[in-house]
Design an enzyme around this catalytic site. Structure first.
Site, PDB file in Angstrom:
ATOM      1  N   ASP A   1      37.310  41.296  48.794  1.00  0.00           N
ATOM      2  CA  ASP A   1      37.759  42.169  47.716  1.00  0.00           C
ATOM      3  C   ASP A   1      38.795  41.488  46.833  1.00  0.00           C
ATOM      4  O   ASP A   1      39.609  40.688  47.305  1.00  0.00           O
ATOM      5  CB  ASP A   1      38.354  43.446  48.332  1.00  0.00           C
TER       6      ASP A   1
ATOM      7  N   GLU B   1      34.029  39.387  45.221  1.00  0.00           N
ATOM      8  CA  GLU B   1      34.174  40.281  44.077  1.00  0.00           C
ATOM      9  C   GLU B   1      35.110  39.571  43.104  1.00  0.00           C
ATOM     10  O   GLU B   1      36.325  39.594  43.270  1.00  0.00           O
ATOM     11  CB  GLU B   1      34.757  41.632  44.497  1.00  0.00           C
TER      12      GLU B   1
END
Length: 721
Positions: free
Chosen positions: A400, A453
């Site tokens: 993330d 990401e």
């Protein structure tokens, strides 16, 4: 035998070297002095093979001492107020917890599996069952283990400092699996800190409680050639992203979420029926705040207690694999919350975080940023990555917020960030950490994949580190998502002026190994659902969404879809409520679900759609320039000559007699049409569902086919010789 300073330090819980005064101490005359600190005890005997020796109480607060005739194991018979007597093993008669090599590697920051040494580990020492505790806190002046087993009294079990690595350690006999604990620390000035949860805890209490829980170490899952093949770059990958607490709940039980075994039964069966190849779970590491969706974790080694114990999570993963489905985890090494019982100022200093808020505080999320320049912190995080992959057998980690890690000026104004050593904006330490993580995974768990990401143009994210890349296997294609959602959200009358939003992605499609993400971020914070983004009346909204899904599955790149999108949920996602499963009673929603199921099945059965995702050899435009009619057409190619023609019509009109050049003679058979009545469409298509290539030149090719293209639809036609 103790001086007043030692006595006062012990009684006040301030002694930083308890093993120097407690436990057995061999004297020159061959006798062994035994000393114990047992607040509240009224009498103590040392029991050994040579008999019993009564220890003298040398201080009213519970310091007892005496001599044994010889060195060797002993136990303590302790009498408490009311005459209650217990026989215990003295923690201070046991040797070191960490071996010399472990201490060396921890200090160096190169211990691949620090979780095997740090945290709470049930074990035996000298034939005695208990739990060893170890915690990194180099700047503390005293650290104790506290829990139900010692009345949460930090005076009772101070730990030994291994100065060579800054780790405090202690073996506690009689402490077993399931017991709650924390660490109590005094900072370097002797001030008492809030009791801290274990950074390496393998289990934690269910929030709002915050204690760590002694748990067994999950066994290592052996490498699997089958999983390695399923996770390969040339394999199909259709990912179903899930927030477990809101996927489906049990309203008959006060809207309770499912536990691991229920999820193994219900979610795995659903994903298998829908044809997905992988589940991606939004963070399941322990986190205090439901509203963070797991992205503000304080349990890098602990599956959340919301769904049960860690063993249940391992059963869930095994069930998914038995069904042929991979499991990916969202993993968050970028930042952590500021809760005072967590990592923040862990030993009274900024141990895990950067000290300067220009480096260590995240303005967007009000969280703290890991100090990637510190070897022990990098080791903590790399160990976490390997722990989930090896001990829970997950297939990969979706990392993330990578962009926030790569740049020191991320979401900061001028003057609010510190340049790197070369004066630049890149976070060189974070880059080194990401490379190190991917390299370790590549060597130690080659069957696993990592996904970034990452929303910027940072180069070579999904290229090997030896070639100058970050070493990820995949990168989320955020640009594709933003451009194409912007296009499909427009009224068709305006689409001809924005045609490039659908084609621009192919300019850079093969620069990285891309995943096409329709993630949770697109259906929250007032953005509405994907269906709500679609223009037109109700029929057109569903048709637009079906056509868009068809375009996505035809486009190069692996696929990711957030839960609820597969049946066109009306409202935007709410983490506090179950998905609106009742919508499947409506034919339009059920039609979208049938379409996604069939798209997955077609995708997995067609190597042309996945085997050359990351090379230009797998893609060929037929016509990318028909903006006036909002038409796109292209061919996907497999390694063994397979071909799939994909035609997308983003206008609400039928195109009769559309001639398209094709790369080969033969028949082109319709395999899927998003306008089928089965999906809720108008059932328009090429007669007989097939077109035979004719020797009529078109689009620069000697062969062409004549098609009837339905409105707001995507059609797949497979070549047969």
């Amino acid at each position: 035998m103790l001086n007043d300073d030692d006595i006062q330090s012990l009684c006040q819980g301030r002694h930083g070297d308890p093993f120097s005064v407690l436990g057995p101490h061999l004297q020159a005359d061959g006798r062994t002095w035994v000393r114990a600190f047992l607040p509240g005890a009224t009498a103590v005997e040392a029991v050994s093979g040579s008999g019993r020796v009564t220890l003298d109480q040398c201080h009213a607060d519970g310091i007892f001492e005496g001599t044994l005739p010889a060195d060797g194991p002993y136990r303590l018979q302790v009498v408490w107020p009311g005459g209650v007597s217990t026989l215990i093993d003295d923690p201070y008669r046991f040797g070191a917890v960490l071996g010399e090599m472990d201490a060396w590697l921890l200090a160096e920051g190169s211990h691949l599996r620090p979780y095997e040494m740090l945290g709470a580990t049930p074990r035996e020492m000298e034939g005695v069952a208990g739990t060893s505790f170890a915690v990194w806190a180099p700047n503390a002046s005293r650290v104790s283990v506290v829990g139900d087993f010692n009345l949460w009294d930090g005076r009772r079990h101070p730990m030994r400092l291994r100065r060579e690595c800054g780790v405090w350690e202690l073996f506690l006999p009689g402490v077993h699996v399931g017991e709650r604990y924390k660490f109590e620390l005094l900072d370097r000035d002797g001030a008492l800190l809030p009791q801290k949860a274990d950074p390496f805890a393998r289990q934690a209490e269910l929030r709002p409680a915050t204690a760590s829980v002694v748990a067994v170490m999950p066994p290592v899952a052996p490498p699997s050639p089958e999983r390695q093949a399923a996770n390969a770059l040339d394999a199909p990958m259709s990912i179903y992203e899930v927030h477990l607490a809101s996927w489906r709940r049990k309203p008959e039980q006060d809207d309770r979420w499912l536990n691991w075994d229920e999820l193994a039964e219900d979610l795995v069966a659903y994903a298998r029926d829908m044809g997905y190849t992988h589940l991606e779970l939004m963070p399941v590491s322990e986190h205090p705040f439901d509203g963070s969706w797991g992205y503000q974790t304080l349990g890098q080694y602990a599956p959340t207690a919301r769904f049960g114990h860690a063993a249940g999570f391992r059963r869930f993963v095994d069930s998914a694999h038995a069904a042929g489905i991979g499991v990916l985890l969202d993993w968050v090494p970028a930042h952590f919350p500021t809760d005072d019982w967590g990592l923040a100022r862990f030993d009274g200093t900024c141990l895990y975080e950067y000290a300067d808020p220009r480096e260590g505080f995240h303005n967007d999320w009000n969280t703290l940023i890991y100090n990637f320049g510190r070897t022990e912190v990098r080791n903590f995080l790399v160990g976490s990555a390997l722990y989930w992959l090896e001990r829970f057998n997950v297939d990969g980690l979706r990392v993330d917020a990578v962009a926030s890690m790569l740049y020191r000026d991320y979401s900061r104004k001028a003057g609010e960030w510190i340049p790197n050593a070369h004066g630049g904006r890149e976070n060189l330490e974070a880059i080194a950490f990401l490379k190190r993580t991917n390299e370790v995974i590549g060597v130690e768990r080659p069957q696993a994949v990592t996904l970034a990401e990452e929303s910027t143009a940072f180069p070579a994210v999904s290229r090997p580190t030896y070639a100058g890349g970050l070493g990820f296997h995949y990168k989320w294609n955020m640009g594709w998502m933003h451009d194409t959602l912007a296009y499909i959200s427009r009224d068709p009358i305006h689409r001809p002026y924005h045609h490039g939003e659908m084609t621009f992605g192919l300019v850079y499609a093969f620069n990285e190994n891309f995943v096409l993400p329709l993630s949770h971020d697109e259906v929250v914070h007032g953005k509405g659902s994907l269906l709500a983004k679609m223009p037109g009346d109700r029929w057109q909204q569903f048709a637009n969404l079906r056509a868009y899904y068809g375009f996505m599955f035809g486009h190069p790149g692996k696929k990711l879809m957030f839960m609820g999108c597969e049946f066109a949920q009306d409202r935007e996602w709410n983490h506090d409520h179950s998905l609106d499963w009742h919508l499947l009673g409506d034919a339009s929603h059920a039609g979208v679900q049938r379409l996604v199921r069939d798209l997955n099945r077609l995708y997995r059965a067609s190597p042309a759609l996945y085997s050359q995702d990351f090379t230009g050899a797998g893609f060929e435009w037929i016509d990318h320039d028909d903006a006036r009619r909002s038409l796109l057409s292209f061919v996907r190619k497999g390694r063994d000559g397979q071909m799939m023609l994909v035609v997308c019509n983003f206008a609400p009109v039928v195109h009769h007699g559309l001639r398209l050049g094709v790369p080969a003679p033969g028949q082109w058979l319709e395999r899927l049409n998003t306008d089928s009545a089965y999906y809720g469409g108008s059932n328009v298509g090429t007669p007989l569902g097939a077109a035979t290539a004719e020797a009529v030149p078109s689009h620069g090719r000697p062969q062409s086919v004549l098609l009837t293209v339905p409105p707001l639809a995507t059609v797949f036609l497979e070549w047969t010789s």
